[in-house]
Design a protein around this motif. Structure first.
Motif, short mmCIF file in Angstrom:
data_model
loop_
_atom_site.label_atom_id
_atom_site.label_comp_id
_atom_site.label_asym_id
_atom_site.label_seq_id
_atom_site.Cartn_x
_atom_site.Cartn_y
_atom_site.Cartn_z
N GLN A 142 -0.49 8.31 -9.51
CA GLN A 142 -0.85 7.03 -10.11
C GLN A 142 -2.33 6.70 -9.92
OE1 GLN A 142 1.92 4.36 -8.22
NE2 GLN A 142 3.53 4.75 -9.74
N GLY A 143 -3.04 7.58 -9.21
CA GLY A 143 -4.46 7.37 -9.02
C GLY A 143 -4.79 6.34 -7.96
N GLU A 144 -3.82 5.98 -7.14
CA GLU A 144 -4.06 4.97 -6.11
C GLU A 144 -4.51 5.65 -4.82
OE1 GLU A 144 -0.62 2.55 -5.67
OE2 GLU A 144 -0.35 2.26 -7.82
N GLN A 145 -5.25 4.91 -4.03
CA GLN A 145 -5.73 5.46 -2.78
C GLN A 145 -4.60 5.54 -1.75
OE1 GLN A 145 -9.31 3.83 -1.19
NE2 GLN A 145 -10.36 3.75 -3.15
N VAL A 146 -4.67 6.58 -0.95
CA VAL A 146 -3.69 6.78 0.13
C VAL A 146 -4.39 6.43 1.44
CG1 VAL A 146 -2.25 8.43 1.34
CG2 VAL A 146 -2.48 8.56 -1.16
N GLN A 147 -3.89 5.42 2.11
CA GLN A 147 -4.46 4.98 3.38
C GLN A 147 -3.38 4.91 4.46
OE1 GLN A 147 -7.53 4.76 3.89
NE2 GLN A 147 -8.45 4.53 1.87
N PRO A 148 -3.63 5.45 5.63
CA PRO A 148 -4.84 6.18 6.06
C PRO A 148 -4.71 7.66 5.73
CG PRO A 148 -3.41 5.85 7.93
CD PRO A 148 -2.68 5.28 6.75
N LEU A 149 -5.57 8.18 4.90
CA LEU A 149 -5.45 9.55 4.43
C LEU A 149 -5.58 10.55 5.56
CD1 LEU A 149 -5.05 11.44 2.07
CD2 LEU A 149 -7.50 11.29 1.58
N ASP A 150 -6.55 10.35 6.44
CA ASP A 150 -6.73 11.27 7.56
C ASP A 150 -5.51 11.28 8.46
OD1 ASP A 150 -9.22 11.83 6.57
OD2 ASP A 150 -10.30 10.56 7.99
N GLY A 151 -4.91 10.09 8.65
CA GLY A 151 -3.70 10.00 9.47
C GLY A 151 -2.54 10.73 8.82
N VAL A 152 -2.41 10.61 7.50
CA VAL A 152 -1.34 11.32 6.78
C VAL A 152 -1.49 12.82 6.97
CG1 VAL A 152 -0.47 11.88 4.49
CG2 VAL A 152 -0.98 9.51 5.07
N ILE A 153 -2.71 13.31 6.80
CA ILE A 153 -2.96 14.76 6.91
C ILE A 153 -2.64 15.26 8.32
CG2 ILE A 153 -4.81 16.49 6.91
CD1 ILE A 153 -6.06 14.92 4.56
N GLN A 154 -3.08 14.53 9.34
CA GLN A 154 -2.81 14.96 10.72
C GLN A 154 -1.32 14.94 11.01
OE1 GLN A 154 -5.12 16.34 12.80
NE2 GLN A 154 -3.24 16.90 13.87
N CYS A 155 -0.64 13.91 10.51
CA CYS A 155 0.81 13.81 10.73
C CYS A 155 1.54 15.00 10.11
CB CYS A 155 1.32 12.49 10.12
SG CYS A 155 3.10 12.30 10.18
N LEU A 156 1.18 15.34 8.88
CA LEU A 156 1.83 16.46 8.21
C LEU A 156 1.47 17.79 8.86
CD1 LEU A 156 1.48 15.33 4.48
CD2 LEU A 156 3.47 15.16 5.97
N ARG A 157 0.25 17.89 9.37
CA ARG A 157 -0.12 19.11 10.11
C ARG A 157 0.75 19.26 11.35
NH1 ARG A 157 -6.68 18.37 9.87
NH2 ARG A 157 -7.10 19.55 7.96
N ASP A 158 0.97 18.14 12.06
CA ASP A 158 1.81 18.19 13.27
C ASP A 158 3.24 18.56 12.90
OD1 ASP A 158 -0.40 17.45 14.74
OD2 ASP A 158 0.12 15.32 14.80
N ALA A 159 3.72 18.00 11.80
CA ALA A 159 5.09 18.29 11.38
C ALA A 159 5.26 19.75 11.00
CB ALA A 159 5.46 17.38 10.21
N LEU A 160 4.21 20.34 10.47
CA LEU A 160 4.27 21.73 10.03
C LEU A 160 4.56 22.67 11.22
CD1 LEU A 160 3.86 23.11 7.26
CD2 LEU A 160 1.50 23.56 7.93
N LYS A 161 4.19 22.24 12.42
CA LYS A 161 4.41 23.07 13.60
C LYS A 161 5.86 23.05 14.06
CE LYS A 161 -0.24 21.77 15.19
NZ LYS A 161 -1.01 21.02 16.22
N ILE A 162 6.61 22.03 13.62
CA ILE A 162 7.96 21.82 14.12
C ILE A 162 9.02 22.13 13.08
CG2 ILE A 162 9.55 20.07 15.04
CD1 ILE A 162 7.14 18.65 16.23
N CYS A 163 8.78 21.72 11.84
CA CYS A 163 9.80 21.84 10.80
C CYS A 163 10.06 23.30 10.44
CB CYS A 163 9.36 21.07 9.56
SG CYS A 163 9.41 19.29 9.78
N PRO A 164 11.23 23.59 9.93
CA PRO A 164 11.58 24.97 9.58
C PRO A 164 10.68 25.50 8.46
CG PRO A 164 13.27 23.44 8.81
CD PRO A 164 12.38 22.67 9.72
#
Length: 1040
Positions: free
Chosen positions: A186-208
């Motif tokens: 939709q072209g809307e800003q994602v806030q907090p973008l850096d926090g989202v990225i770090q969260c997903l990076r952390d999840a990548l270490k745990i999830c199958p």
């Protein structure tokens, strides 16, 4: 194991529960349990029926159960029932998109998180995961606030910290990924973008590892950040993630939906990078990826049309970059495919594409406009469909305007775009789009109407765009338009205050790393022109910037043909800017700098190629490994830029690779060239750090340039509209400026035009003879006499040898024969050259001859050359032995060469100029340039057009056969400026070689004797009865 019940069985249970609680009062200890069982049965029935009535009744019964006293012996407490109510609300909000349910569910879950859930036997992790999911629905329905994503990230981090089970984490991460994907689409800003990225990076270490939605979501978040910051690190990380998804299935298996989406997202990301950065290899890689994706049968129509649309843009960009006709054809094919999809698809999104709309008849266009006006009138502002209808209306009005050119349609477009701009959220990722379009529409309206209010508003809108971070990829385009608009306002109103703003804007533009170098170069040339015209103090800085960008604008083009085409496309910039700058420097009294500028600006293509054949002898003595590496890279680069044949095919080795990556041979050529250029830049930087190599491969200094005058003065003619000048370069004294008349520029143009027009009458026509005589006399008055006067004043002896270094129109004028020069004895004299002493040796000569009926004099000329065997060895390639390969090989072993054959030109294709050999085979200019010959003395090209420029060629580039032969190692070359008369070859060759090998030349290098020999031979031609002027003037000498 729980047995799954059917709807019939559940209906019986529901009836039983209804009978049970109807027989007991509300105060009965089991009433709550009965109501709960009924609610649970209704919920189970909904899971099978998908009927909203079941879910509604389930929610009503759960709500009632909460407010009843607990049942004796019932296994659920009120908090557990409350949690089940929230689950039901979640399901209803998810299925039926009811915002009030979402808001209630969020409020209830937040309340639950404040309770001691372990006491009530409700899993804390389940509540947290469900709240993330509900917040995701709230984002989808736009029912919450700006902090929903931030809260989701915090909750997911909490789940990660407490090592939640994979199921809870997957539910939460799925909701987070869906939310950010929706925001992105939709072209809307994602806030907090850096926090989202770090969260997903952390999840990548745990999830199958098979949870592909997680890396997909992380890639999407990185792409959002790449759009904002243009970080290559984000690009690389996102591509690794997407490639891991695409390649996760065994070879041969059909791709899953998430894999198809990952492929499409990777193609989109590569296209984004190609649009952000002007690197040619990025464009080729994006085209390759899109082609591969379109080759898949797994794409649905909606996704396919998006990829085709992107491919059309990429193909058009490729055509604009390189002028490839196949790229234009591919863009048109994609457009027709989009129209075909539109006609066979019910998807309305196709109609929004300009290429598709253009295919509709006018009656349909007008009907679409009427329908949209009606829809807009019935849709209140603020409704999600209102702006969508206005955007559609804009597209259809633009389609109509493109056909009618009626200002009323454009005014409708502007009115709609103003509405869209006013309703665009400043935080929207694509906030720039309505402003960008409005600004250009306003300027179009000004051009159509000449109304200043449109121009002023266009300027205001574009100024605002420069403040938008999201508009960064289009910054240069905005700057260009602003410069044009402000320049127009200066022209109309004389607002000098706009000039300083123009210069400030240009400074931003010429340093914009996201803009193509060729565009930045053109802008810098405009800067220099307007600054000089208005007396702005930035003139010198503008010329310096233009000079630094000039050569760079060619380096990114992969082949000689495309480089020449780019030079032609930039005619007026590349051929004029160095002359302009030199004229400015002369105006400032900077003669030395002017000579350096002219040297740097002429023969750009030859200079670039010569740089690839730079001697490595000195470097090898200091650092042999670096010299070896650079020589190898130079060799590879030279092979690449000369890899396109006259037929248009690309001769390049791909190392035997059989990878079907969708990249065509030209794409591989571009990618390989860019990698080699990067490696070369690194090596050259290392070499320049070595002691004594600081100037390695840099522009020649004046001290180096003046060595060209070691055997006599060099006369440089700068033909320029600002001011034209003649500079004489000496080896041991400062340059001398020869004054020119005020009308020098115009007179030179008239001489060139007179010669060109007369040539159309035929070289043997009386009119051409008169015109040539007049031109030679005019050249003497314009150039020759002032030069002679200055040389005499400086004490240069008569008959001293001089070199002519012309620019612009003088490159196609016969400076070598201007005259006659007045003399005391009444004999007509023309300019001549006298050689200087040098060492000599006895070379061998290669005769290349292809006589035929149209060249009857060729046999006599061949006999003259073969008679030289008494003086030096002569080898002959004639008839079937005169093939291109044999000729090139023969040139490697002889210091002299003499061609007797036809010469041909191809209009607009200088690299296809050729010698006609046996069986109509051609030895082209490109073939000659490709050959790396050892240093040779002299070549005589007794063929037509060998020193003639083709039409549409750049004069200062000197792209003709004579220059090519000289480039390949021959120090002196005799060529022809136009068609050669066949009978002249025999006598000219005889007199030429008699002078060449006379005793007067002893102790002088043969390459230095050749100029005098040509002078002597043409003198004898002039004395011959019936000899016309054009026949002897035709022969010209290049080199030492």
């Amino acid at each position: 194991m729980v047995q799954e019940l059917s709807i019939m069985e559940l209906d019986k249970m529901i009836t039983s529960h209804q009978r049970a609680f109807s027989r007991i009062p509300r105060s009965h200890p089991s009433y709550t349990a009965c109501i709960h069982r009924l609610a649970r049965s209704r919920f189970m029935r909904y899971q099978l029926s998908n009927q909203k009535e079941d879910l509604d009744k389930s929610i009503v019964h759960f709500t009632e159960a909460i407010f009843l006293p607990p049942s004796w012996g019932f296994y659920l407490n009120v908090v557990q029932i409350f949690f089940r109510l929230v689950l039901s609300l979640f399901q209803r909000s998810k299925k039926f998109k009811q915002p009030e349910d979402v808001k209630c569910a969020v409020e209830y879950l937040r309340h639950l998180r404040g309770l001691p859930l372990d006491t009530f036997k409700v899993p804390q992790k389940a509540v947290t995961a469900l709240l993330v999911e509900v917040l995701g629905i709230q984002v989808e329905l736009e029912a919450g606030g700006t902090g929903d994503i931030e809260e989701m990230v915090i909750l997911c981090q909490e789940l990660l910290a407490c090592h939640s089970s994979a199921n809870y984490l997957i539910y939460a991460i799925t909701a987070l990924v869906s939310a950010i994907s929706r925001k992105f689409c939709q072209g809307e800003q994602v806030q907090p973008l850096d926090g989202v990225i770090q969260c997903l990076r952390d999840a990548l270490k745990i999830c199958p590892p098979d949870f592909h939605l997680l890396p997909f979501g992380l890639a999407a978040a990185l792409i959002i950040r790449f759009w904002k910051n243009y970080s290559n690190d984000d690009y690389d990380e996102a591509m690794v993630l997407l490639e891991s998804i695409v390649g996760s299935s065994p070879l041969g298996d059909d791709p899953s939906q998430i894999q198809i989406q990952a492929s499409a997202l990777a193609a989109t990301l590569m296209s984004m990078r190609a649009n952000f950065y002007p690197n040619p290899e990025y464009l080729e890689e994006a085209i390759s990826r899109s082609r591969t994706l379109l080759g898949s049968s797994s794409l649905d129509n909606d996704l396919r049309h998006k990829v085709i649309h992107g491919m059309a843009i990429l193909a058009e960009q490729r055509f604009n970059n390189f002028g490839l006709t196949e790229a234009l054809q591919e863009a048109r094919y994609c457009t027709s495919e989009m129209a075909s999809l539109a006609s066979s698809s019910a998807l309305g999104s196709f109609d929004k594409m300009g290429a598709v709309q253009a295919a509709y008849p006018m009656t349909v266009v007008e009907e679409k406009i009427r329908n949209l006006h009606e829809l807009i009138s019935k849709t209140p502002p603020g409704n999600s469909n209102h702006n969508a209808h206005i955007e559609d209306l804009v597209n259809w009005h633009e389609t109509k305007f493109s056909r009618t050119n009626d200002i009323k349609d454009l005014e409708e477009v502007i009115k709609c775009r103003r509405v869209l701009l006013a309703s665009t959220d400043a935080s929207h990722s694509f906030e720039f789009e309505p402003a960008l379009s409005l600004g250009f529409n306003l300027y179009m309206a000004f051009e159509c109407s000449n109304k200043m209010e449109y121009l002023d508003e266009s300027i205001t809108v574009h100024r605002g765009l420069l403040e938008m971070q999201s508009a960064q990829p289009f910054r240069f385009k905005v700057i260009q338009q602003l410069v044009v608009s402000l320049s127009k306002r200066i022209e109309l109103l004389g607002h000098k205050r706009d000039l300083d703003e123009i210069v400030e804007l240009i400074l931003l533009g010429v340093n914009d790393r996201f803009a193509k170098v060729s565009y930045r170069f053109a802008l810098s040339c405009f800067w220099a022109s307007i600054a000089r015209l208005t007396g702005h103090p930035s003139v010198s800085a503008a010329y310096q910037k233009a000079t630094s960008l000039m050569q760079s604008s060619l380096v990114s083009t992969p082949t000689l043909q495309i480089q020449h085409a780019r030079l032609v496309a930039m005619r007026g910039f590349c051929d004029k800017m160095p002359l302009d700058y030199a004229s400015y420097q002369i105006d400032m009294g900077q003669f030395i700098q002017a000579i350096e500028t002219l040297e740097r600006g002429r023969a750009l293509l030859w200079s670039e190629m010569r740089g690839l054949r730079n001697s490595m002898d000195q470097l090898s003595g200091v650092n042999s490994p670096l010299a070896t590496k650079l020589a190898a890279i130079n060799n590879d680069l030279e092979s690449l830029i000369m890899s396109v044949t006259p037929s248009g095919t690309i001769e390049i080795s791909d190392g035997g690779s059989q990878v079907d990556d969708g990249m065509d041979p030209f794409g591989r050529l571009v990618v390989k060239q860019q990698k080699l250029l990067e490696e070369r830049d690194v090596l050259v930087s290392q070499i320049q750090e070595l002691p004594g190599f600081g100037d390695f491969l840099k522009t020649p200094s004046f001290e180096t340039i003046r060595l060209a005058a070691s055997h006599g003065p060099v006369v440089i003619i700068n033909h320029n509209k600002w001011r034209s000048d003649i500079l004489i370069l000496f080896q041991d004294s400062p340059p001398s400026l020869v004054p020119t008349t005020d009308d020098f520029y115009q007179r030179a143009n008239k001489l060139r035009d007179r010669l060109v027009v007369a040539r159309k009458e035929g070289l043997d026509s009386e009119r051409y003879g008169r015109a040539l005589r007049s031109v030679l006399e005019g050249l003497y008055k314009l150039v020759g006499r002032p030069v002679i006067d200055r040389l005499c004043a400086l004490g240069v002896p008569e008959q001293s040898r001089i070199w002519w270094c012309p620019t612009s129109v003088f490159c196609s004028l016969p400076l070598h024969a201007m005259g006659p020069i007045p003399s005391n004895d009444g004999v007509k004299r023309y300019f001549s050259r006298k050689p200087s002493p040098n060492t000599s040796y006895e070379p061998s000569l290669l005769l290349v001859a292809t006589p035929d009926e149209s060249l009857p004099g060729a046999f006599g000329e061949m006999a003259i050359i073969q008679s030289l065997k008494a003086r030096l060895p002569v080898a002959t390639l004639c008839g079937k032995n005169a093939t291109p390969a044999d000729v090139v090989e023969g040139l490697r072993h002889h210091g002299f060469a003499h061609f007797v054959c036809h010469g041909t030109l191809e209009t607009g294709k200088p690299f296809d100029a050729s010698f006609k050999l046996f069986d109509d085979e051609r030895l082209t200019l490109l073939d000659i340039v490709r050959s790396q010959l050892p240093a040779a003395e002299f070549a005589f090209l007794a063929a037509c057009h060998t020193a003639e420029l083709t039409d549409d060629s750049i004069a200062d580039e000197g792209l003709h056969l004579t220059a090519a032969v000289q480039y390949c190692g021959f120090r002196s070359v005799v060529g022809t400026m136009w068609e050669m008369v066949d009978i002249d070859g025999h006598e000219l060759a005889d007199n030429f070689y008699k002078s060449m090998f006379s005793r007067n030349g002893e102790g002088v290098g043969y390459h230095l004797r050749s100029a005098r020999a040509l002078r002597d031979a043409t003198r004898k031609m002039r004395r011959k009865k019936g000899m016309t002027l054009e026949r002897w003037v035709n022969f010209v000498h290049y080199g030492a």
